[in-house]
Motif scaffolding. Structure first.
Motif, short mmCIF file in Angstrom:
data_model
loop_
_atom_site.label_atom_id
_atom_site.label_comp_id
_atom_site.label_asym_id
_atom_site.label_seq_id
_atom_site.Cartn_x
_atom_site.Cartn_y
_atom_site.Cartn_z
N VAL A 1 33.23 41.01 15.20
CA VAL A 1 33.37 41.96 14.90
C VAL A 1 32.50 42.14 13.67
N PRO A 2 32.59 43.75 12.64
CA PRO A 2 31.89 43.73 11.55
C PRO A 2 33.16 42.67 11.06
N SER A 3 32.87 42.64 9.43
CA SER A 3 34.10 42.03 8.16
C SER A 3 34.47 43.57 7.84
N GLY A 4 35.60 42.87 7.48
CA GLY A 4 36.47 43.63 6.69
C GLY A 4 37.09 45.10 8.64
N TRP A 5 36.08 45.08 9.45
CA TRP A 5 36.82 46.21 10.56
C TRP A 5 38.29 46.13 11.83
N PHE A 6 38.27 46.94 12.48
CA PHE A 6 39.52 45.92 13.35
C PHE A 6 39.47 46.65 15.05
N ILE A 7 40.47 47.21 15.88
CA ILE A 7 40.01 47.24 16.65
C ILE A 7 40.97 48.38 16.79
N GLN A 8 40.97 49.57 16.36
CA GLN A 8 41.56 51.25 16.39
C GLN A 8 42.10 51.57 17.91
N ASN A 9 41.50 51.18 18.64
CA ASN A 9 41.66 51.30 20.02
C ASN A 9 41.04 51.29 21.51
N GLN B 1 28.66 42.18 7.38
CA GLN B 1 28.72 40.97 7.48
C GLN B 1 29.24 40.34 9.39
N LEU B 2 28.44 40.11 10.46
CA LEU B 2 30.00 40.57 11.34
C LEU B 2 30.13 39.13 11.11
N VAL B 3 31.35 38.69 11.55
CA VAL B 3 32.46 37.61 12.05
C VAL B 3 33.52 37.23 13.44
N ALA B 4 33.64 36.52 12.87
CA ALA B 4 34.25 36.01 15.55
C ALA B 4 36.26 37.00 14.80
N TYR B 5 36.11 37.67 15.90
CA TYR B 5 37.21 38.52 16.20
C TYR B 5 37.99 37.40 16.52
N LYS B 6 39.38 37.58 15.94
CA LYS B 6 40.24 36.40 15.69
C LYS B 6 41.76 37.52 16.14
N GLY B 7 41.27 39.29 16.42
CA GLY B 7 42.51 39.67 17.23
C GLY B 7 43.30 39.46 18.57
N GLU B 8 43.92 40.58 18.98
CA GLU B 8 44.21 40.65 20.49
C GLU B 8 42.94 41.01 21.48
N LEU C 1 26.42 53.33 8.66
CA LEU C 1 27.18 51.88 8.67
C LEU C 1 26.49 50.64 7.91
N GLY C 2 25.26 50.45 7.90
CA GLY C 2 24.77 49.45 7.41
C GLY C 2 24.42 48.48 8.10
N LEU C 3 24.85 48.26 9.97
CA LEU C 3 23.89 47.43 10.70
C LEU C 3 22.91 47.67 10.71
N SER C 4 21.94 46.10 10.51
CA SER C 4 20.68 45.98 10.35
C SER C 4 20.50 46.96 12.31
N GLU C 5 19.38 45.95 13.02
CA GLU C 5 18.67 46.39 14.51
C GLU C 5 19.81 45.03 15.08
N SER C 6 19.05 43.88 13.99
CA SER C 6 19.29 43.47 14.58
C SER C 6 21.56 42.33 14.70
N GLN C 7 22.01 43.48 14.24
CA GLN C 7 23.13 42.86 13.70
C GLN C 7 23.76 43.31 15.60
N ILE C 8 23.36 44.31 15.52
CA ILE C 8 23.74 46.18 16.70
C ILE C 8 23.18 44.82 17.84
N VAL C 9 22.38 44.18 18.06
CA VAL C 9 22.28 43.59 19.29
C VAL C 9 22.92 42.46 19.69
N GLU C 10 23.63 42.13 18.24
CA GLU C 10 23.93 40.37 18.21
C GLU C 10 26.05 41.18 18.29
N LEU C 11 25.73 42.28 17.88
CA LEU C 11 27.47 42.41 18.17
C LEU C 11 27.19 42.69 19.70
N GLY C 12 26.50 43.40 20.46
CA GLY C 12 27.14 44.07 22.10
C GLY C 12 26.21 42.48 22.34
#
Length: 252
Positions: free
Chosen positions: A111-119, A94-101, A227-238
């Motif tokens: 970002v995908p749920s449970g993911w973070f910006i590592q670098n 699931q894609l969720v709103a990013y709330k970090g720095e 990673l389990g993202l669908s094509e539409s989710q990849i477009v949404e993320l982008g």
């Protein structure tokens, strides 16, 4: 000695003649039992170090400790099951709103749920799953690259195309990424010295989303295989990644 032999024959009766057919049958049975034992041993060795080792060991133990007339067929069934690759379906993401720095060269909406910006730097942005956080003092990132912020395996990476590129090098699926034009490409299968690298279940080799910016330069969203993202989710993320003036192109 011959008198002693005749004496024993009188007591126990003459020794039965050996039937060649019986001998061959017994020999073949011994060969079959030996092959089954070898298969069971190979099965134990091959599954002991895998992610599915526990389940396979339980299956082998169950069939090899069962008595009765069906005992001879059970180990063969277990061997065949162990030979089949275990398909691991990709988890639903699931894609969720990013709330970090927010990162340096880009800003991120989702970002995908449970993911973070590592670098992040002015050249790239790396998303990683939560398990890559806090590796601990005993973890060697070179041996387990999920913890290495400069390693892109099993992660999502955002970057600008390099200075020696000029858009996608092959045809793909034309998509609308927010208000911008994009091309969605299935990543080419990696090659190793031993041949093609394994793919994720279902033949997934990963994805690349190329999004043309107003400057004419393309932003690339690279999604690793499985990673389990669908094509539409990849477009949404982008569509939720925005390039800023500080973002820079690499070379090569």
């Amino acid at each position: 000695m011959s008198d002693l032999r005749r004496h024993f024959e009188k007591i126990a009766g003459p020794a039965p003649e050996t039937n060649p057919t019986t001998v061959r049958a017994l020999a073949e049975a011994d060969v079959v039992r030996g092959r089954r034992a070898l298969r069971r041993r190979r099965t134990l060795q091959s599954v002991a170090g895998s992610a599915f080792g526990v389940a396979a060991l339980v299956a082998v133990f169950a069939v090899t400790t069962t008595g009765g007339a069906g005992e001879s067929a059970a180990p063969i069934a277990a061997d065949r099951a162990a030979d089949r690759p275990a398909a691991r379906p990709a988890a639903k993401v699931q894609l969720v709103a990013y709330k970090g720095e927010q990162p340096k060269g880009f800003t991120v909406d989702k970002v995908p749920s449970g993911w973070f910006i590592q670098n992040d730097d002015n050249y790239s942005l790396v998303f990683a799953p939560e398990k890559a956080k806090n590796p601990g003092p005993d973890v060697d990132p070179s041996a387990d690259p999920i913890y290495d912020p400069n390693h892109f395996a099993d992660k999502i990476v955002v970057m600008l195309e390099s200075k020696d590129q000029s858009g996608p090098g092959r045809e793909g699926k034309k998509v609308k990424v927010g208000d911008q034009d994009g091309v969605l490409l299935k990543s080419l299968q990696d090659m190793t010295p031993d041949g093609p690298a394994p793919t994720a279940p279902g033949g997934d080799t990963g994805w690349e989303l190329w999004v043309k910016q107003p400057s004419g330069i393309y932003m690339i969203v690279q999604v690793w295989q499985g990673l389990g993202l669908s094509e539409s989710q990849i477009v949404e993320l982008g569509a939720g990644v925005h390039v800023h003036k500080g973002a820079q192109q690499g070379v090569g």
